[in-house]
Write an enzyme that holds these catalytic residues in place. Structure first.
Site, short mmCIF file in Angstrom:
data_model
loop_
_atom_site.label_atom_id
_atom_site.label_comp_id
_atom_site.label_asym_id
_atom_site.label_seq_id
_atom_site.Cartn_x
_atom_site.Cartn_y
_atom_site.Cartn_z
N HIS A 171 -24.02 -66.06 4.17
CA HIS A 171 -25.07 -65.20 3.60
C HIS A 171 -24.73 -64.73 2.20
O HIS A 171 -24.84 -63.55 1.88
CB HIS A 171 -25.32 -64.01 4.54
CG HIS A 171 -25.57 -64.42 5.95
ND1 HIS A 171 -25.44 -63.58 7.03
CD2 HIS A 171 -25.94 -65.61 6.48
CE1 HIS A 171 -25.72 -64.22 8.15
NE2 HIS A 171 -26.01 -65.47 7.84
N THR A 197 -29.82 -64.33 5.79
CA THR A 197 -30.52 -64.31 4.51
C THR A 197 -31.59 -65.39 4.31
O THR A 197 -32.28 -65.39 3.30
CB THR A 197 -29.49 -64.39 3.37
OG1 THR A 197 -28.49 -65.37 3.72
CG2 THR A 197 -28.83 -63.05 3.14
C1 LIG Z 1 -23.36 -72.53 7.81
C2 LIG Z 1 -24.46 -71.57 7.45
C3 LIG Z 1 -25.13 -70.89 8.47
C4 LIG Z 1 -26.16 -70.00 8.17
N1 LIG Z 1 -26.87 -69.41 9.18
C5 LIG Z 1 -27.98 -68.69 8.88
C6 LIG Z 1 -28.86 -68.23 9.91
O1 LIG Z 1 -28.67 -68.48 11.10
N2 LIG Z 1 -29.95 -67.52 9.53
C7 LIG Z 1 -30.23 -67.24 8.23
O2 LIG Z 1 -31.22 -66.55 7.97
N3 LIG Z 1 -29.41 -67.65 7.25
C8 LIG Z 1 -28.33 -68.41 7.53
N4 LIG Z 1 -27.55 -68.91 6.53
C9 LIG Z 1 -27.88 -68.52 5.14
C10 LIG Z 1 -29.07 -69.30 4.57
O3 LIG Z 1 -28.95 -70.65 4.90
C11 LIG Z 1 -29.08 -69.09 3.05
O4 LIG Z 1 -29.26 -67.72 2.77
C12 LIG Z 1 -30.21 -69.84 2.35
O5 LIG Z 1 -30.24 -71.18 2.71
C13 LIG Z 1 -30.00 -69.71 0.84
O6 LIG Z 1 -31.03 -70.40 0.20
P1 LIG Z 1 -30.91 -70.77 -1.34
O7 LIG Z 1 -32.17 -71.45 -1.71
O8 LIG Z 1 -30.47 -69.58 -2.09
O9 LIG Z 1 -29.68 -71.80 -1.43
P2 LIG Z 1 -29.42 -73.14 -0.63
O10 LIG Z 1 -30.30 -73.25 0.55
O11 LIG Z 1 -27.96 -73.22 -0.42
O12 LIG Z 1 -29.89 -74.28 -1.62
C14 LIG Z 1 -29.23 -74.64 -2.80
C15 LIG Z 1 -29.46 -76.13 -3.02
O13 LIG Z 1 -29.15 -76.44 -4.36
C16 LIG Z 1 -28.48 -77.67 -4.39
N5 LIG Z 1 -27.69 -77.68 -5.63
C17 LIG Z 1 -26.67 -76.84 -5.96
N6 LIG Z 1 -26.20 -77.15 -7.17
C18 LIG Z 1 -26.94 -78.19 -7.63
C19 LIG Z 1 -26.91 -78.95 -8.83
N7 LIG Z 1 -26.04 -78.69 -9.80
N8 LIG Z 1 -27.79 -79.96 -8.95
C20 LIG Z 1 -28.70 -80.25 -7.98
N9 LIG Z 1 -28.76 -79.55 -6.81
C21 LIG Z 1 -27.89 -78.54 -6.65
C22 LIG Z 1 -27.63 -77.65 -3.14
O14 LIG Z 1 -27.22 -78.94 -2.78
C23 LIG Z 1 -28.56 -76.99 -2.14
O15 LIG Z 1 -29.33 -77.93 -1.44
C24 LIG Z 1 -26.51 -69.78 6.80
C25 LIG Z 1 -25.83 -70.46 5.78
C26 LIG Z 1 -24.83 -71.36 6.09
C27 LIG Z 1 -24.12 -72.10 4.98
#
Ligand SMILES: Cc1cc2nc3c(=O)[nH]c(=O)nc-3n(C[C@H](O)[C@H](O)[C@H](O)COP(=O)(O)OP(=O)(O)OC[C@H]3O[C@@H](n4cnc5c(N)ncnc54)[C@H](O)[C@@H]3O)c2cc1C
Length: 549
Positions: A486, A529
């Protein structure tokens, strides 16, 4: 649409990162056929209906090397050696690998954001977007949406397996009653866990927002296996991105660049592009204020007749929210997930547990760049704030009281902390040798008490060994608290000098550049999150569309 689509020379909007936020934005912004949208994702894309089984499973088992950033490590506390840290690298991002808990957080979390300078992000402002994103299958009324892309459902208490039921009864005896809707009730109690899946399948941001119909839009290109290495800047305006695919570099021009690379990679990209503390564009807050929920897993050995029925696949059924009452901390600051199984293998079916976590956490770390490699350097400083340490230690005592309850003891005993990670991993591997060890270990759980106690002790210290000595308990908690997925806060939204983005999620001091993902959270919410990030992206899409009309 092909997963490895050809990169165009230009797009009106380039979204960097096809994770939770990126999928939502790509879908919503391409609803306007006049706007060309390029979604760039470092990981793989999977066409609807062709997602791998491990991603689609409603029992979370997708946080495996093929779907994660390789080589990413984090220092949990200053002085501890960096350890592997899981962040998704696949279309859908975290929503494709996460545990699927679908929580909003509390109204006070968002009112706190607004009070801290995130104008337009109070509870009344964000509730319409929480409604828009969901299709709640259990609850209706003004708090809930019925038409959104993401289904939210719960296992009803009547169907909970024995350990979950026993903990519920024990909690009620301690004044924590059974409640209903975790997403519309801020009180302490036991709740069914809201889940973001169907009975058998995960519903990620990719499956919900980038379905086959959305992917046919001619104005949307999804470019997978493409890493953005930097934002191209002309003076103080973002004009495109540098992209690498299969070792070949390309520049793509953009009308606007949106970073949705997540709370680790979005600040890293800003820093690499010369936006950050003391850099060409001096933004002191970039990479600061990294927040997370500190967690301590506690396991129990389930009695044979207390295992979860084999046809019930998901692990998460119910959870507990309580207020620590520690001075200077908010209500409903603690969260406990109750597990009646921890794996799909024989041993996992016999091991249950309580995942103890501080959800109203205060400690802050940072993301910077490793000067040698240019990769993100993550330091959490977990439990750096003494209130977090005190509350996690308190959670151990709270759990001990629940597990001592007669009814709970009829379903489970031998509580221990599974800190021998190498052993736990070995027992979960699918190879024949590991399967044999797993079966042997499971057989030990029914051995005479002495042998059984020894077997459990190999996995980690029994709970009882920590309860007599407060100092030892605190030391153990400090050394063994783990970070969850998170992560947030590293491009904080606000109106003060250190804030990275404003209330419209524009990077302060740079035109044509926004951050829309978990990094903009001004403070961590008392929830997992993913759903809050979907809400952020839904609201951001409205803000951006509003600017175009
Ligand atoms: C193992 C795990 C379990 C979790 N369990 C839960 C849960 O049960 N419930 C819940 O609500 N939340 C959970 N979370 C948290 C939730 O998944 C995150 O809060 C959410 O996915 C964040 O979204 P985001 O868009 O900020 O980033 P992300 O979903 O991480 O997306 C970022 C994306 O950007 C891409 N990226 C990064 N850098 C680059 C680059 N330079 N060029 C191109 N692409 C790039 C990455 O590959 C990724 O696909 C968990 C997270 C993890 C890791």
């Amino acid at each position: 649409m092909r997963p490895d689509a050809v990169l165009p020379a230009r797009a009106d909007v380039i979204i960097v990162g096809g994770g939770t936020a990126g999928c939502v934005l790509a879908s919503r912004l391409s609803e306007d056929p006049r706007v060309s949208v390029l979604l760039v994702e470092a990981g793989r894309d999977h066409l609807p209906g062709h997602e791998p089984d491990d991603i689609m499973d409603s029992f979370p088992r997708a946080a495996t090397p093929g779907h994660l950033w390789p080589g990413l490590t984090a220092e949990r506390r200053p002085g501890q050696p960096p350890r592997p840290f899981e962040q998704a690298r696949v279309v859908g991002g975290g929503s494709s690998v996460m545990g699927m808990l679908a929580m909003r957080g509390l109204p006070a979390d968002y009112d706190g954001w607004a009070a801290a300078g995130a104008e337009g992000w109070g509870w009344a402002d964000v509730l319409p977007y929480f409604r828009r994103l969901e299709r709640d299958l259990d609850f209706g009324g003004p708090a809930h949406g019925r038409e959104g892309p993401l289904p939210v459902r719960r296992h009803p208490p009547e169907s909970w397996p024995p350990f979950c039921r026993a903990v519920t009864a024990a909690a009620a005896r301690q004044g924590l009653p059974l409640a209903g809707d975790l997403n519309d009730d801020a009180s302490d109690g036991i709740y069914p866990v809201p889940m973001n899946n169907s009975a058998r399948h995960r519903v990620s941001a990719a499956t919900a927002y980038l379905d086959a119909a959305v992917r046919t839009r001619p104005n949307l290109i999804i470019a997978a296996r493409c890493s953005v290495t930097a934002i191209r800047l002309r003076e103080r305006r973002a004009v495109g991105v540098d992209v690498v695919r299969d070792g070949a570099a390309r520049a793509v021009e953009a009308g606007e660049v949106i970073l949705s690379a997540g709370a680790i990679h979005s600040p890293a990209l800003l820093l690499r592009s010369g936006i950050g503390p003391g850099l060409a564009i001096d933004r002191p807050g970039v990479g600061a204020d990294l927040q997370n929920h500190p967690l301590l897993p506690l396991s129990v050995v389930l009695r044979r007749d207390a295992v979860q029925p084999p046809d019930v696949r998901p692990a998460f059924q119910n959870c507990l929210r309580y207020s620590s009452g520690h001075p200077g901390t908010p209500a409903a600051d603690m969260f406990v997930t109750i597990l009646n199984k921890t794996g799909l293998h024989p041993l996992g079916r016999r091991i249950g547990g309580l995942m103890l976590a501080v959800y109203g956490s205060f400690s802050r770390g940072s993301v910077s760049l490793d000067p040698a490699t240019g990769t993100p350097r993550i330091g959490f400083d977990l439990l750096g704030d003494e209130r977090d340490e005190a509350r996690l230690a308190g959670a151990v005592r709270f759990a001990a009281a629940l597990l001592a309850d007669e009814e709970v003891r009829r379903t489970a005993d031998q509580p221990f902390f599974p800190i021998n990670g190498a052993l736990v991993q070995r027992l979960s591997r699918p190879e024949p040798a590991s399967r044999i060890v797993n079966r042997l270990a499971t057989a030990m759980l029914d051995a005479p008490a002495l042998l059984r106690g020894w077997a459990v002790g190999v996995a980690g210290p029994p709970l009882r060994t920590l309860l007599d000595d407060e100092e030892r308990l605190h030391r153990f908690v400090r050394e063994n608290a783990v970070p969850t997925g998170h992560v947030c806060g590293t491009c904080r939204m606000g109106s003060d000098e250190a804030a990275v983005v404003d209330g419209r999620l524009r990077v302060r001091g740079v035109a044509g550049l926004r951050v829309v993902d978990a990094s903009v959270m001004p403070a961590i919410v008392r929830a997992n999150t993913n759903i809050p990030v979907v809400m952020i992206a839904e609201k951001a899409a409205d803000i951006i569309k509003g600017e175009r009309t």
